[in-house]
Write a protein that holds these residues in place. Structure first.
Motif, short mmCIF file in Angstrom:
data_model
loop_
_atom_site.label_atom_id
_atom_site.label_comp_id
_atom_site.label_asym_id
_atom_site.label_seq_id
_atom_site.Cartn_x
_atom_site.Cartn_y
_atom_site.Cartn_z
N ASN A 133 -43.68 12.82 -10.34
CA ASN A 133 -43.60 14.26 -10.11
C ASN A 133 -44.61 14.76 -9.08
O ASN A 133 -44.81 15.96 -8.95
N GLY A 134 -45.25 13.83 -8.34
CA GLY A 134 -46.04 14.22 -7.18
C GLY A 134 -47.54 14.00 -7.23
O GLY A 134 -48.20 14.14 -6.20
N GLU A 135 -48.09 13.65 -8.39
CA GLU A 135 -49.53 13.40 -8.44
C GLU A 135 -49.86 12.05 -7.81
O GLU A 135 -48.99 11.19 -7.67
N ASP A 136 -51.11 11.88 -7.45
CA ASP A 136 -51.56 10.60 -6.92
C ASP A 136 -51.48 9.52 -7.99
O ASP A 136 -51.57 9.82 -9.19
N ALA A 137 -51.33 8.29 -7.56
CA ALA A 137 -51.34 7.16 -8.50
C ALA A 137 -52.72 7.06 -9.12
O ALA A 137 -53.74 7.19 -8.44
N ALA A 138 -52.74 6.84 -10.42
CA ALA A 138 -54.01 6.73 -11.15
C ALA A 138 -53.87 5.62 -12.18
O ALA A 138 -52.78 5.36 -12.68
N PRO A 139 -54.98 4.96 -12.53
CA PRO A 139 -54.91 3.94 -13.58
C PRO A 139 -54.56 4.60 -14.91
O PRO A 139 -54.91 5.75 -15.16
N TRP A 140 -53.87 3.87 -15.76
CA TRP A 140 -53.40 4.45 -17.02
C TRP A 140 -54.53 5.02 -17.85
O TRP A 140 -54.37 6.03 -18.52
N TRP A 141 -55.70 4.40 -17.81
CA TRP A 141 -56.81 4.86 -18.66
C TRP A 141 -57.36 6.22 -18.22
O TRP A 141 -58.09 6.86 -18.96
N TYR A 142 -56.98 6.66 -17.05
CA TYR A 142 -57.37 8.00 -16.58
C TYR A 142 -56.83 9.07 -17.53
O TYR A 142 -57.41 10.13 -17.66
N TYR A 143 -55.73 8.77 -18.21
CA TYR A 143 -55.06 9.75 -19.08
C TYR A 143 -55.40 9.58 -20.56
O TYR A 143 -54.89 10.33 -21.39
N THR A 144 -56.26 8.64 -20.90
CA THR A 144 -56.58 8.39 -22.30
C THR A 144 -57.21 9.61 -22.98
O THR A 144 -56.82 9.97 -24.10
N ALA A 145 -58.14 10.25 -22.34
CA ALA A 145 -58.79 11.42 -22.95
C ALA A 145 -57.77 12.54 -23.20
O ALA A 145 -57.81 13.20 -24.25
N GLU A 146 -56.88 12.74 -22.25
CA GLU A 146 -55.83 13.76 -22.43
C GLU A 146 -54.95 13.42 -23.63
O GLU A 146 -54.66 14.26 -24.47
N ARG A 147 -54.54 12.16 -23.71
CA ARG A 147 -53.70 11.73 -24.82
C ARG A 147 -54.40 11.93 -26.16
O ARG A 147 -53.84 12.45 -27.10
N LYS A 148 -55.67 11.55 -26.21
CA LYS A 148 -56.42 11.69 -27.46
C LYS A 148 -56.56 13.15 -27.86
O LYS A 148 -56.45 13.49 -29.03
N ALA A 149 -56.80 14.01 -26.89
CA ALA A 149 -56.97 15.44 -27.18
C ALA A 149 -55.65 16.09 -27.60
O ALA A 149 -55.62 16.89 -28.52
N ARG A 150 -54.59 15.73 -26.91
CA ARG A 150 -53.31 16.40 -27.16
C ARG A 150 -52.52 15.77 -28.29
O ARG A 150 -51.88 16.46 -29.08
N TYR A 151 -52.51 14.47 -28.37
CA TYR A 151 -51.63 13.78 -29.29
C TYR A 151 -52.35 13.20 -30.49
O TYR A 151 -51.71 12.73 -31.42
N GLN A 152 -53.66 13.18 -30.45
CA GLN A 152 -54.48 12.70 -31.55
C GLN A 152 -54.27 11.21 -31.87
O GLN A 152 -54.50 10.79 -32.97
N LEU A 153 -53.79 10.44 -30.90
CA LEU A 153 -53.65 9.00 -31.07
C LEU A 153 -54.89 8.30 -30.57
O LEU A 153 -55.34 8.57 -29.46
N LYS A 154 -55.43 7.44 -31.35
CA LYS A 154 -56.65 6.74 -30.96
C LYS A 154 -56.43 5.26 -30.88
O LYS A 154 -55.57 4.70 -31.41
#
Length: 96
Positions: A75-96
């Protein structure tokens, strides 16, 4: 593919996407996704839940991080390593 090696204009198949190797490409294909373009506008959280349902087991939460990374990239963002999104996932989805 490693995010630093991704060239957006050369992304033609699933394994051309950042963080996607053969195994993750297989998971995407199980979800009915065979091209990167089919990820446009998709919800990574819904993809994760669908994969969990399809396999009958909770997938590693890092799979969700990968789904966030690839949908954002498509959807247009720069390529990033998957772990860049871990904090977002933890905050939003509560999966650890």
């Amino acid at each position: 593919m490693h995010p630093a090696k991704v060239v957006r204009e050369q992304v033609k198949q699933l394994t051309d996407l950042p963080n996607i190797g053969k195994a993750m490409a297989g998971d995407l294909q199980r979800l009915g996704i065979s091209t990167p373009q089919q990820l446009h506008g998709r919800d990574p959280y819904a993809l994760y839940l669908a994969l969990c349902e399809l396999t009958g087991e909770r997938q590693d939460p890092c799979v969700l991080d990968v789904f966030i990374a690839i949908t954002r990239f498509v959807n247009g963002e720069d390529a990033a390593p998957w772990w860049y999104y871990t904090a977002e996932r933890k905050a939003r989805y509560q999966l650890k």
